[in-house]
Design a protein around this motif. Structure first.
Motif, PDB file in Angstrom:
ATOM      1  N   TYR A 153     -15.752  12.725   7.704  1.00  0.00           N
ATOM      2  CA  TYR A 153     -16.621  11.178   7.034  1.00  0.00           C
ATOM      3  C   TYR A 153     -16.155  10.881   4.780  1.00  0.00           C
ATOM      4  N   ILE A 154     -16.557  10.264   4.925  1.00  0.00           N
ATOM      5  CA  ILE A 154     -16.030   9.857   3.596  1.00  0.00           C
ATOM      6  C   ILE A 154     -17.267   9.447   2.712  1.00  0.00           C
ATOM      7  N   ALA A 155     -17.101   9.993   1.826  1.00  0.00           N
ATOM      8  CA  ALA A 155     -18.380   8.886   0.401  1.00  0.00           C
ATOM      9  C   ALA A 155     -17.983   8.762  -0.614  1.00  0.00           C
ATOM     10  N   ASN A 156     -18.213   8.169  -1.370  1.00  0.00           N
ATOM     11  CA  ASN A 156     -18.260   7.507  -2.764  1.00  0.00           C
ATOM     12  C   ASN A 156     -18.607   7.320  -3.484  1.00  0.00           C
ATOM     13  N   LEU A 157     -18.851   7.980  -4.883  1.00  0.00           N
ATOM     14  CA  LEU A 157     -19.930   6.413  -5.879  1.00  0.00           C
ATOM     15  C   LEU A 157     -18.467   6.760  -6.983  1.00  0.00           C
ATOM     16  N   GLY A 158     -18.665   5.602  -7.976  1.00  0.00           N
ATOM     17  CA  GLY A 158     -17.532   5.372  -9.045  1.00  0.00           C
ATOM     18  C   GLY A 158     -16.073   4.944  -8.420  1.00  0.00           C
ATOM     19  N   ASP A 159     -14.948   5.066  -8.773  1.00  0.00           N
ATOM     20  CA  ASP A 159     -13.851   4.859  -8.868  1.00  0.00           C
ATOM     21  C   ASP A 159     -12.681   5.680  -8.345  1.00  0.00           C
ATOM     22  N   SER A 160     -12.736   7.552  -8.138  1.00  0.00           N
ATOM     23  CA  SER A 160     -12.481   7.745  -6.945  1.00  0.00           C
ATOM     24  C   SER A 160     -11.925   7.612  -6.159  1.00  0.00           C
ATOM     25  N   ARG A 161     -10.760   7.507  -5.455  1.00  0.00           N
ATOM     26  CA  ARG A 161     -10.374   7.202  -4.107  1.00  0.00           C
ATOM     27  C   ARG A 161      -9.897   7.623  -3.563  1.00  0.00           C
ATOM     28  N   ALA A 162      -9.976   7.324  -1.737  1.00  0.00           N
ATOM     29  CA  ALA A 162      -9.835   8.474  -0.820  1.00  0.00           C
ATOM     30  C   ALA A 162      -8.354   7.348  -0.381  1.00  0.00           C
ATOM     31  N   VAL A 163      -7.097   8.061   0.228  1.00  0.00           N
ATOM     32  CA  VAL A 163      -6.307   7.064   0.408  1.00  0.00           C
ATOM     33  C   VAL A 163      -5.875   7.780   1.784  1.00  0.00           C
ATOM     34  N   ILE A 164      -5.838   7.037   3.057  1.00  0.00           N
ATOM     35  CA  ILE A 164      -4.751   7.673   4.153  1.00  0.00           C
ATOM     36  C   ILE A 164      -3.463   7.447   4.369  1.00  0.00           C
ATOM     37  N   GLY A 165      -3.051   8.118   4.994  1.00  0.00           N
ATOM     38  CA  GLY A 165      -1.186   7.835   5.183  1.00  0.00           C
ATOM     39  C   GLY A 165      -0.983   7.863   6.833  1.00  0.00           C
ATOM     40  N   TYR A 166      -0.720   6.010   7.272  1.00  0.00           N
ATOM     41  CA  TYR A 166      -0.682   6.847   9.194  1.00  0.00           C
ATOM     42  C   TYR A 166       0.643   6.413   9.347  1.00  0.00           C
ATOM     43  N   THR A 261     -16.563   6.372   8.220  1.00  0.00           N
ATOM     44  CA  THR A 261     -16.882   7.161   9.477  1.00  0.00           C
ATOM     45  C   THR A 261     -14.838   6.777   9.801  1.00  0.00           C
ATOM     46  N   ARG A 262     -14.905   8.113   9.943  1.00  0.00           N
ATOM     47  CA  ARG A 262     -12.864   7.539  10.804  1.00  0.00           C
ATOM     48  C   ARG A 262     -12.926   8.992  12.292  1.00  0.00           C
ATOM     49  N   VAL A 263     -12.574   8.425  13.427  1.00  0.00           N
ATOM     50  CA  VAL A 263     -12.166   9.627  14.539  1.00  0.00           C
ATOM     51  C   VAL A 263     -10.872   9.566  13.908  1.00  0.00           C
ATOM     52  N   LEU A 264     -10.162  10.718  13.725  1.00  0.00           N
ATOM     53  CA  LEU A 264      -8.567  11.108  13.366  1.00  0.00           C
ATOM     54  C   LEU A 264      -8.229  10.359  14.553  1.00  0.00           C
ATOM     55  N   ARG A 265      -7.002   9.611  14.461  1.00  0.00           N
ATOM     56  CA  ARG A 265      -5.682   9.457  15.620  1.00  0.00           C
ATOM     57  C   ARG A 265      -4.617  10.589  15.025  1.00  0.00           C
ATOM     58  N   PRO A 266      -3.628  10.290  16.107  1.00  0.00           N
ATOM     59  CA  PRO A 266      -2.909  11.180  16.151  1.00  0.00           C
ATOM     60  C   PRO A 266      -1.285  10.240  15.323  1.00  0.00           C
TER      61      PRO A 266
END
Length: 387
Positions: A153-166, A261-266
């Motif tokens: 679960y990711i929730a965000n206000l503003g300009d901080s950032r979450a990035v996933i590497g796959y 929301t993301r179900v994490l994948r292999p």
């Protein structure tokens, strides 16, 4: 010409040395960087680093670990540290309380934890603004990630950032941004504001080459900034920096987070949570390639160091000279930067790992104490939230 940059503020550096937690490498003299090079969470490992630029650090952050869940929070304050510190003290506790009350973690639970935190901070402003009127102008971006039973679960206000590497089909690492930047520099944010305020021709103003809401602030969503949300918090005109062109009739900022929301994948290998100070100097793809190419231990500090090297390069100065610039003055070169890298080990993801302690780790303050994940092991995933 750089002699003014080489002054060392010993009184400022001395307390920061207490917080340094660094491996012996080529940057063990980076005393303005606090880091926890490697730690364990329920689904793998994490790396955590912070660098201070402001006279008083306005970034607050935390990692909460437990046997069945992981919580990450990055809170990038502005106007002062009060809002970001308040979020660090309250948001996670609201989330745990609401999860237990509802018997689940869901998007609504996360959203309601943000709402409770906003209400609490505005009440704090109401209590204190007579003695400290500029409390009404203090706010914070807020980025939160929760990993629980294979779901992110990711929730965000503003300009901080979450990035996933796959991993892509060719076994190359690919960056995917999981959050939306709520910043008036983005055309879609300006369009959103104009559509919400069709009668206000000054809702976004280009000022000195920078788009700002009401000519004052860049972020469109935050915790705090009470004077831009409620007329009761109007700031005295003797503070021209916060003067509105006309009285506030309705909120121009909101504390409604974007939720992902993301179900994490292999294929999902790691997550990067960072304040905008990192993303000013590194692209999403550059950041994930660094994480993928180097050892886990100290990787958050490596990202911070790379951003600082780029900040120095942009100003045509040496990195060694930038490291000597006093806090406060450093803000003209880069912002406070917080980075948390969370690695995902899929063999652990769906297991209850009782060997992972319940710990609360606060960035830069360098505290580690008991966390409060009690009760999460007995609640279920809300299937409608992850469909």
């Amino acid at each position: 010409m750089w002699s003014w940059l080489t002054r060392i503020a010993e009184a400022c550096w001395r307390p920061v040395r207490r917080y340094a937690r660094m491996s012996k490498d080529e940057d063990e003299d980076d005393v303005l960087v606090w880091s926890r090079d490697i730690g364990r969470h329920s689904a793998g490992e994490f790396s955590f680093a912070v660098v201070q630029a402001n006279e008083i650090i306005e970034d607050h952050s935390q990692v909460e670990t437990g046997p069945s869940a992981t919580f990450v929070g990055v809170y990038d304050g502005h106007g002062g540290p009060d809002a970001s510190r308040f979020i660090s003290d309250h948001l996670f506790l609201h989330l745990m309380r609401l999860a237990r009350e509802n018997g689940t973690i869901s998007e609504d639970v996360v959203k309601n934890a943000f709402s409770a935190t906003e209400d609490g901070f505005l009440a704090h402003v109401r209590r204190t603004c007579q003695m400290k009127p500029l409390m009404a102008a203090i706010g914070s971006c807020c980025l939160v990630g929760v990993i629980w039973r294979g779901t992110l679960y990711i929730a965000n206000l503003g300009d901080s950032r979450a990035v996933i590497g796959y991993l892509g089909r060719s076994n190359n690492i690919i960056a995917e941004q999981l959050t939306r930047d709520h910043n008036a520099s983005m055309e879609e944010v300006r369009q959103e504001l104009r559509s919400l305020h069709p009668d206000d021709s000054h809702i976004v103003v280009l000022k000195h080459g920078v788009w700002r809401i009401k000519g004052i602030i860049q972020v469109s969503r935050s915790i705090g900034d009470a004077y831009l949300k409620k007329p009761e918090f109007t700031i005295d005109p003797s503070f021209p920096r916060f003067r509105l062109s006309e009285p506030l009739c309705r909120p121009v900022l909101t504390a409604e987070p974007s939720i992902h929301t993301r179900v994490l994948r292999p294929q999902d290998k790691f997550l990067i949570f960072a304040s905008d100070g990192l993303w000013e100097h590194l692209t999403n793809q550059e950041a994930v390639e660094i994480v993928y190419s180097y050892p886990r231990a100290g990787i958050a500090r490596r990202l911070v160091r790379t951003a600082l090297q780029e900040a120095a390069r942009k100003r045509e100065m040496r990195y060694a000279d930038l490291k000597k610039v006093d806090k406060g003055i450093r803000r003209f070169f880069h912002d406070d930067i917080t980075v948390v890298v969370v690695f995902i080990d899929h063999e652990l993801l769906l297991e209850s790992n009782a060997s992972v302690p319940e710990l609360s780790i606060r960035g830069f303050i360098d505290t580690a104490g008991p966390s409060d994940f009690s009760g999460l092991g007995g609640i279920y995933v809300n299937s409608s939230a992850v469909a």
